[in-house]
Design a protein around this motif. Structure first.
Motif, PDB file in Angstrom:
ATOM      1  N   HIS A  55       0.843  -1.193   0.000  1.00  0.00           N
ATOM      2  CA  HIS A  55       0.000   0.000   0.000  1.00  0.00           C
ATOM      3  C   HIS A  55       0.882   1.250   0.000  1.00  0.00           C
ATOM      4  O   HIS A  55       1.729   1.431   0.883  1.00  0.00           O
ATOM      5  N   TYR A  56       0.673   2.112  -0.990  1.00  0.00           N
ATOM      6  CA  TYR A  56       1.442   3.355  -1.089  1.00  0.00           C
ATOM      7  C   TYR A  56       0.778   4.422  -0.227  1.00  0.00           C
ATOM      8  O   TYR A  56      -0.410   4.736  -0.400  1.00  0.00           O
ATOM      9  N   GLU A  57       1.538   5.000   0.706  1.00  0.00           N
ATOM     10  CA  GLU A  57       0.997   6.000   1.622  1.00  0.00           C
ATOM     11  C   GLU A  57       1.714   7.338   1.504  1.00  0.00           C
ATOM     12  O   GLU A  57       1.579   8.195   2.374  1.00  0.00           O
ATOM     13  N   GLY A  58       2.466   7.525   0.433  1.00  0.00           N
ATOM     14  CA  GLY A  58       3.191   8.771   0.236  1.00  0.00           C
ATOM     15  C   GLY A  58       2.359   9.809  -0.484  1.00  0.00           C
ATOM     16  O   GLY A  58       1.142   9.681  -0.639  1.00  0.00           O
ATOM     17  N   ALA A  59       3.032  10.869  -0.916  1.00  0.00           N
ATOM     18  CA  ALA A  59       2.346  11.965  -1.612  1.00  0.00           C
ATOM     19  C   ALA A  59       1.962  11.536  -3.021  1.00  0.00           C
ATOM     20  O   ALA A  59       2.679  10.785  -3.683  1.00  0.00           O
ATOM     21  N   TRP A  60       0.812  12.054  -3.477  1.00  0.00           N
ATOM     22  CA  TRP A  60       0.322  11.718  -4.812  1.00  0.00           C
ATOM     23  C   TRP A  60       0.841  12.753  -5.823  1.00  0.00           C
ATOM     24  O   TRP A  60       0.087  13.596  -6.312  1.00  0.00           O
ATOM     25  N   ASP A  61       2.115  12.697  -6.093  1.00  0.00           N
ATOM     26  CA  ASP A  61       2.690  13.505  -7.168  1.00  0.00           C
ATOM     27  C   ASP A  61       3.658  12.630  -7.945  1.00  0.00           C
ATOM     28  O   ASP A  61       4.138  11.612  -7.436  1.00  0.00           O
ATOM     29  N   GLU A  62       3.951  13.039  -9.189  1.00  0.00           N
ATOM     30  CA  GLU A  62       4.719  12.160 -10.074  1.00  0.00           C
ATOM     31  C   GLU A  62       6.072  11.759  -9.496  1.00  0.00           C
ATOM     32  O   GLU A  62       6.447  10.585  -9.538  1.00  0.00           O
ATOM     33  N   ASP A  63       6.812  12.722  -8.957  1.00  0.00           N
ATOM     34  CA  ASP A  63       8.148  12.415  -8.462  1.00  0.00           C
ATOM     35  C   ASP A  63       8.107  11.405  -7.320  1.00  0.00           C
ATOM     36  O   ASP A  63       8.918  10.476  -7.253  1.00  0.00           O
ATOM     37  N   SER A  64       7.144  11.597  -6.388  1.00  0.00           N
ATOM     38  CA  SER A  64       7.034  10.666  -5.260  1.00  0.00           C
ATOM     39  C   SER A  64       6.612   9.282  -5.730  1.00  0.00           C
ATOM     40  O   SER A  64       7.127   8.261  -5.247  1.00  0.00           O
ATOM     41  N   LEU A  65       5.686   9.219  -6.672  1.00  0.00           N
ATOM     42  CA  LEU A  65       5.236   7.928  -7.189  1.00  0.00           C
ATOM     43  C   LEU A  65       6.350   7.211  -7.936  1.00  0.00           C
ATOM     44  O   LEU A  65       6.509   5.991  -7.824  1.00  0.00           O
ATOM     45  N   ILE A  66       7.128   7.952  -8.704  1.00  0.00           N
ATOM     46  CA  ILE A  66       8.235   7.335  -9.436  1.00  0.00           C
ATOM     47  C   ILE A  66       9.285   6.809  -8.463  1.00  0.00           C
ATOM     48  O   ILE A  66       9.854   5.729  -8.659  1.00  0.00           O
ATOM     49  N   GLU A  67       9.530   7.557  -7.405  1.00  0.00           N
ATOM     50  CA  GLU A  67      10.476   7.082  -6.388  1.00  0.00           C
ATOM     51  C   GLU A  67       9.975   5.797  -5.739  1.00  0.00           C
ATOM     52  O   GLU A  67      10.748   4.866  -5.492  1.00  0.00           O
ATOM     53  N   ALA A  68       8.656   5.743  -5.463  1.00  0.00           N
ATOM     54  CA  ALA A  68       8.086   4.531  -4.871  1.00  0.00           C
ATOM     55  C   ALA A  68       8.197   3.350  -5.820  1.00  0.00           C
ATOM     56  O   ALA A  68       8.350   2.199  -5.396  1.00  0.00           O
ATOM     57  N   ALA A  69       8.110   3.611  -7.123  1.00  0.00           N
ATOM     58  CA  ALA A  69       8.177   2.537  -8.111  1.00  0.00           C
ATOM     59  C   ALA A  69       9.610   2.081  -8.362  1.00  0.00           C
ATOM     60  O   ALA A  69       9.878   0.883  -8.471  1.00  0.00           O
ATOM     61  N   THR A  70      10.534   3.028  -8.464  1.00  0.00           N
ATOM     62  CA  THR A  70      11.926   2.671  -8.771  1.00  0.00           C
ATOM     63  C   THR A  70      12.683   2.190  -7.547  1.00  0.00           C
ATOM     64  O   THR A  70      13.689   1.492  -7.669  1.00  0.00           O
ATOM     65  N   LYS A  71      12.223   2.600  -6.345  1.00  0.00           N
ATOM     66  CA  LYS A  71      12.793   2.145  -5.075  1.00  0.00           C
ATOM     67  C   LYS A  71      14.314   2.341  -4.995  1.00  0.00           C
ATOM     68  O   LYS A  71      15.072   1.365  -4.937  1.00  0.00           O
ATOM     69  N   PRO A  72      14.784   3.593  -4.985  1.00  0.00           N
ATOM     70  CA  PRO A  72      16.213   3.806  -4.746  1.00  0.00           C
ATOM     71  C   PRO A  72      16.586   3.332  -3.340  1.00  0.00           C
ATOM     72  O   PRO A  72      15.708   3.046  -2.510  1.00  0.00           O
ATOM     73  N   LEU A  73      17.885   3.254  -3.066  1.00  0.00           N
ATOM     74  CA  LEU A  73      18.366   2.674  -1.819  1.00  0.00           C
ATOM     75  C   LEU A  73      17.748   3.363  -0.599  1.00  0.00           C
ATOM     76  O   LEU A  73      17.327   2.695   0.353  1.00  0.00           O
ATOM     77  N   GLY A  74      17.698   4.697  -0.632  1.00  0.00           N
ATOM     78  CA  GLY A  74      17.143   5.415   0.508  1.00  0.00           C
ATOM     79  C   GLY A  74      15.689   5.067   0.755  1.00  0.00           C
ATOM     80  O   GLY A  74      15.255   4.936   1.911  1.00  0.00           O
ATOM     81  N   TYR A  75      14.929   4.928  -0.325  1.00  0.00           N
ATOM     82  CA  TYR A  75      13.519   4.577  -0.190  1.00  0.00           C
ATOM     83  C   TYR A  75      13.376   3.158   0.363  1.00  0.00           C
ATOM     84  O   TYR A  75      12.526   2.887   1.236  1.00  0.00           O
ATOM     85  N   ARG A  76      14.176   2.211  -0.125  1.00  0.00           N
ATOM     86  CA  ARG A  76      14.111   0.838   0.386  1.00  0.00           C
ATOM     87  C   ARG A  76      14.471   0.790   1.863  1.00  0.00           C
ATOM     88  O   ARG A  76      13.887   0.017   2.630  1.00  0.00           O
ATOM     89  N   TRP A  77      15.433   1.613   2.256  1.00  0.00           N
ATOM     90  CA  TRP A  77      15.821   1.662   3.665  1.00  0.00           C
ATOM     91  C   TRP A  77      14.663   2.166   4.526  1.00  0.00           C
ATOM     92  O   TRP A  77      14.393   1.633   5.597  1.00  0.00           O
ATOM     93  N   ARG A  78      13.950   3.198   4.036  1.00  0.00           N
ATOM     94  CA  ARG A  78      12.805   3.719   4.791  1.00  0.00           C
ATOM     95  C   ARG A  78      11.717   2.658   4.920  1.00  0.00           C
ATOM     96  O   ARG A  78      11.104   2.514   5.980  1.00  0.00           O
ATOM     97  N   LEU A  79      11.465   1.919   3.846  1.00  0.00           N
ATOM     98  CA  LEU A  79      10.453   0.864   3.901  1.00  0.00           C
ATOM     99  C   LEU A  79      10.843  -0.223   4.905  1.00  0.00           C
ATOM    100  O   LEU A  79      10.026  -0.670   5.706  1.00  0.00           O
TER     101      LEU A  79
END
Length: 591
Positions: A146-170
């Motif tokens: 379930h995606y609970e971040g902001a609904w804007d393109e950059d945030s959604l793309i980050e959630a989809a591509t999952k860079p290291l920092g994002y994976r660490w937060r998850l």
């Protein structure tokens, strides 16, 4: 699903499941964001799948059924776009007009909309939403999460591509939200201490504990060992969090309604009295009789963590019962610590502590909701309580009691306010890329702050620090027992009293108190809970650990303290295994 409506290839690297409702205003506003996000990826990289979660507005069900039915004619996404462009006022006439403009066979579409296959698709989508704890559209799942971040393109793309920092937060979020994580960290801290002192690092360990750290202001100040700063200072923050939890439960929780609170309170009383009596009986007339408070305590982190690991074998009503019981138990332990485990007495310092507490009470009566004054005065209160001879951690509980409570804000009003703020920002932007203004941020922060009472904000800010730093540090500094060459006597009165108190006294006291309360009609036991589960939960409450070690450190010293600590570890481990086994058997599916 064979009927899935997708944009992209099924074997794409990223899977997006978008729950839509064509009559939902928020869903309509984010549809362009979703489409632009999907289009910024190559076709082979992302697969956007529609999921339908229609609400109760007129036309919602019909619109969802029409798009599902249009899949049979290969025009599902075309109709999906057309219906979003039509506006929120949808009816069958508007839906059929949109279908006709796209060249769809309207008669076939109408028949497919009423088919069992369409019913099945909607039922599957709603079941998927329910499993993901989604009640309404819009909602988005990225690779099943379930995606609970902001609904804007950059945030959604980050959630989809999952860079290291994002994976660490998850990963960190998953760990912190896991109910057993706090207990696991405590176990690791305890094992680290035991290993360190038994592999030749005992000298370093003792130097760390006795490292003097001083704080001075003018001619006054404190110069205490590191262990004392942790046990008396940082643990006051732990007791602040516990105090906030207790207050919230009393004001507006499981302990606020006596009909619900009676059973866990009575159980907690039995779970404190019987272990204390067993300990006193074993140590009667001996030098260790003053440690009767040690087996009274329950470690809520371990107890609830083990129950969480047992999953559906533990009914929700039993988890609620044990949570309320553990909170009442904490309150009892705090009273015992305050009254019986201080050191010395300084009336002047106690008087000054009382003055500080009166000032805090005055702020409460004046409805001062800012948390900063209470925290600053709490530090002063801690100093005077420490100097008075009472246990300094009591200051944390007193600070929690002084922080004012208030009813939660009217949700509808706050929702309307925030919607108005965002609407004004959208109109001011008028198609530009400017972000939200500072003034709007301030208004939104004020509205969000009002949704919770002040204590809950403070608990939220401190809880992870307490669970994952303060308590592990406390465990590390207080469980470093040299086992090699240690002459541990299982039948020493202090050790035997602790082990029997926690392992036998806790389940016996809780079960007996609950049985008497139910038999006398003082409380009612939920139909979901069996007596074996009550005994199993009582055994789990015998995991004393943090609070037991805390009381033990206040009651004993030297080799006797090491004996008591080891007895606590043994009793807690046995209680955890026994309680988990009883609950596992009692909750088996065949029951």
């Amino acid at each position: 699903m064979a009927q899935d409506i997708t944009l992209g290839t099924a074997d794409a690297k990223v899977s997006l499941h978008w729950f839509v409702d064509y009559t939902s205003k928020p869903a309509r506003r984010i549809r362009d964001v979703m489409m632009r996000t999907a289009e910024r990826f190559p076709t082979e990289d992302v697969c956007l799948t529609l999921r339908f979660l229609p609400g109760s507005a007129p036309g919602a069900q019909e619109a969802a059924r029409a798009v599902i039915a249009a899949q049979g004619q290969g025009k599902a996404f075309d109709l999906h776009r057309a219906l979003f462009e039509r506006g929120r006022a949808l009816d069958m006439h508007a839906i059929e007009a949109a279908a006709a403009e796209l060249g769809l066979d309207v008669a076939q579409l109408r028949a497919d909309m009423a088919s069992e296959a369409t019913d099945a698709v909607l039922a599957d989508h709603r079941a998927e939403a329910t499993a993901g704890h989604i009640n309404a559209a819009p909602a988005l799942f990225v690779d099943g999460r379930h995606y609970e971040g902001a609904w804007d393109e950059d945030s959604l793309i980050e959630a989809a591509t999952k860079p290291l920092g994002y994976r660490w937060r998850l990963a960190s979020s998953d760990f912190f939200e896991w109910a057993a994580s706090a207990g696991m960290v405590l176990i690791l801290a305890t094992l680290a201490a035991l290993v360190a002192v038994n592999i030749g690092l005992h000298h370093w360990y003792e130097e760390l504990k006795h490292l003097k750290i001083g704080i001075s202001i003018g001619e006054g100040g404190l110069n205490l060992p590191f262990e004392a700063w942790v046990n008396d200072g940082l643990m006051a923050l732990f007791f602040l969090v516990v105090g906030i939890e207790i207050k919230r439960e009393i004001v507006d929780g499981e302990l606020s309604d006596m009909s619900r609170a009676a059973l866990p309170i009575i159980g907690a009383i039995g779970g404190m009295l019987v272990p204390a009596l067993i300990y006193v009986a074993v140590n009667w007339g001996g030098p260790g009789a003053g440690g009767w408070g040690v087996p009274m305590a329950t470690d809520i982190a371990f107890t609830l963590g083990i129950m969480a690991l047992l999953g559906s074998r533990v009914p929700t009503s039993l988890k609620v019962f044990v949570s309320a019981l553990a909170i009442a138990d904490d309150l009892g332990a705090i009273v015992v610590i305050a009254l019986f485990y201080g050191h010395g007495f300084d009336g002047h310092a106690l008087l000054l502590a009382g003055v500080v507490l009166v000032v805090m009470a005055g702020l409460n009566l004046a409805r001062v909701y800012s948390r900063l004054p209470y925290l600053l005065l709490g530090v002063v209160l801690w100093y005077y309580v420490h100097e008075s001879g009472l246990h300094a951690t009591v200051a944390g509980v007193l600070t929690a009691a002084a922080i004012p409570s208030r009813r939660g804000a009217n949700l509808a009003g706050v929702a309307a306010q925030t919607a108005a703020v965002f609407q004004a920002e959208l109109e001011a932007a008028s198609g530009s890329s400017r972000g939200i203004g500072n003034r709007a941020f301030e208004v939104l922060e004020g509205a969000m702050d009002r949704l919770r009472e002040p204590g809950l904000h403070l608990q939220h800010a401190l809880e992870r620090w307490s669970n994952f730093l303060i308590l592990p540090l406390f465990a590390f500094l207080n469980t470093g027992i040299v086992l090699v060459g240690m002459s541990f006597d299982l039948f020493a009165p202090e050790a035997l009293g602790v082990i029997l108190g926690l392992l036998v006294g806790k389940p016996l006291g809780i079960a007996l108190a609950v049985w008497i309360a139910v038999r006398l009609g003082l409380a009612r036991l939920s139909a979901e809970i069996s007596w074996m589960q009550i005994i199993g939960a009582g055994a789990l409450c015998g995991v004393g650990f943090t609070m037991s070690i805390f009381i033990g450190s206040a009651a004993f010293d030297g080799s006797t303290l090491d004996t008591v600590k080891l007895a606590i570890l043994i009793a807690s481990a046995l209680s955890g295994v026994l309680g988990a086994a009883l609950l596992w058997v009692a909750g088996r599916p065949a029951r």
